[in-house]
Design a protein around this motif. Sequence first.
Motif, mmCIF file in Angstrom:
data_model
loop_
_atom_site.group_PDB
_atom_site.id
_atom_site.type_symbol
_atom_site.label_atom_id
_atom_site.label_comp_id
_atom_site.label_asym_id
_atom_site.label_seq_id
_atom_site.Cartn_x
_atom_site.Cartn_y
_atom_site.Cartn_z
ATOM 1 N N HIS A 1 0.806 -1.229 0.000
ATOM 2 C CA HIS A 1 0.000 0.000 0.000
ATOM 3 C C HIS A 1 0.837 1.276 0.000
ATOM 4 O O HIS A 1 0.461 2.267 0.608
ATOM 5 N N LYS A 2 1.965 1.249 -0.676
ATOM 6 C CA LYS A 2 2.723 2.477 -0.916
ATOM 7 C C LYS A 2 2.769 2.699 -2.416
ATOM 8 O O LYS A 2 1.811 3.171 -3.005
ATOM 9 N N VAL A 3 3.872 2.319 -3.037
ATOM 10 C CA VAL A 3 3.918 2.408 -4.497
ATOM 11 C C VAL A 3 3.338 1.143 -5.128
ATOM 12 O O VAL A 3 3.039 1.113 -6.312
ATOM 13 N N SER A 4 3.156 0.103 -4.340
ATOM 14 C CA SER A 4 2.628 -1.162 -4.846
ATOM 15 C C SER A 4 1.555 -1.692 -3.909
ATOM 16 O O SER A 4 1.382 -1.203 -2.785
ATOM 17 N N ASP A 5 0.844 -2.705 -4.390
ATOM 18 C CA ASP A 5 -0.126 -3.401 -3.549
ATOM 19 C C ASP A 5 0.503 -4.558 -2.782
ATOM 20 O O ASP A 5 0.084 -4.871 -1.674
#
Length: 331
Positions: A71-75
């Motif tokens: 939940h930052k640049v990716s899941d």
Amino acid sequence: MNFDAVYFEPDSLTYELGRQLKAQFANLPWIPVESHNSISEMQQKANAEFGKMKRNLIIGIRKTHKYVENHKVSDYLVPYTSSGCTAMCLYCYLVCNYNKCAYLRLFVNREQMLDRLIKKGRASETPLTFEIGSNSDLVLENTITGNLLYTIPRFAEEGAGKLTFPSKFHMVDSLLDLPHRGKVIFRMSVNPQPLISRIELGTSDLQKRIEAVGRMCEAGYPCGLLIAPVMLVEGWKALYTELLEQLRAGLTEKVRKQMFLEIILMTYSYVHRAINGDAFPGAPDLYDSRLMTGRGRGKYCYIPTARAEAEAYLRQEIKRVLGDVHILYVS
């Protein structure tokens, strides 16, 4: 890269990549091991041998495929084709996990890993982004295995969602003409050159990193920058302002228009202090008792007031120097 020896799981040679690596490094000693995770000869070495240990290449089969929500640049953070590195950044978070055994491990079952990733992306009702470079530097690894040359075109053709990976290396030329279809987000990690020279040992210079992200952007890859990890050493404000000014001067207009930033403050540990003190006796000690506090088992992070000051300063300077670039998060 020059290695001294290869430690390998014998079953790795039943895979295409394993056989490729056997031919590629046929001139080196090949030493069989039961598991890439437990090489007693390495585990028993003194901390002072850390640099020499990095000159060994480990080849095995990745058996753990647990995806971790991000939940930052990716899941998801996805275990992929390598872990560890040949570089010797004095703060490397992989040292927290592997201690002095943070050498480069290559996993030959790439088909199995990418099959699983593609299947998960296709099964999702919403597009997912998968971080495949959280355990290693895939640009560096690609110079040995060609795994990005395998991964990017196949994911572009078969995958749903996006892939992403960061790097501290500039060797991206082989990626420029790949059919990525905009499905691969490239992120370059940057720091002031004086800190790269003294602390990010064995990585590419800042100017080469800036040029590399420019080439990737021109090739159509979505691109971002990580200012990471931010190190609050003496004179840090001047160092990071200089970094931002070098980015303004060196980044192409295309990168500056579409990039995003991630800002990560350094986490350090007791393990780092022990290894660095023995392996790099002349290196700076990144632990600062005035600015750091305990965080979890044996780790240190900057105290809240120091973090707040750093975030405020960096946000102010980013806006002043680079304009309204999107800051994805500060952590």
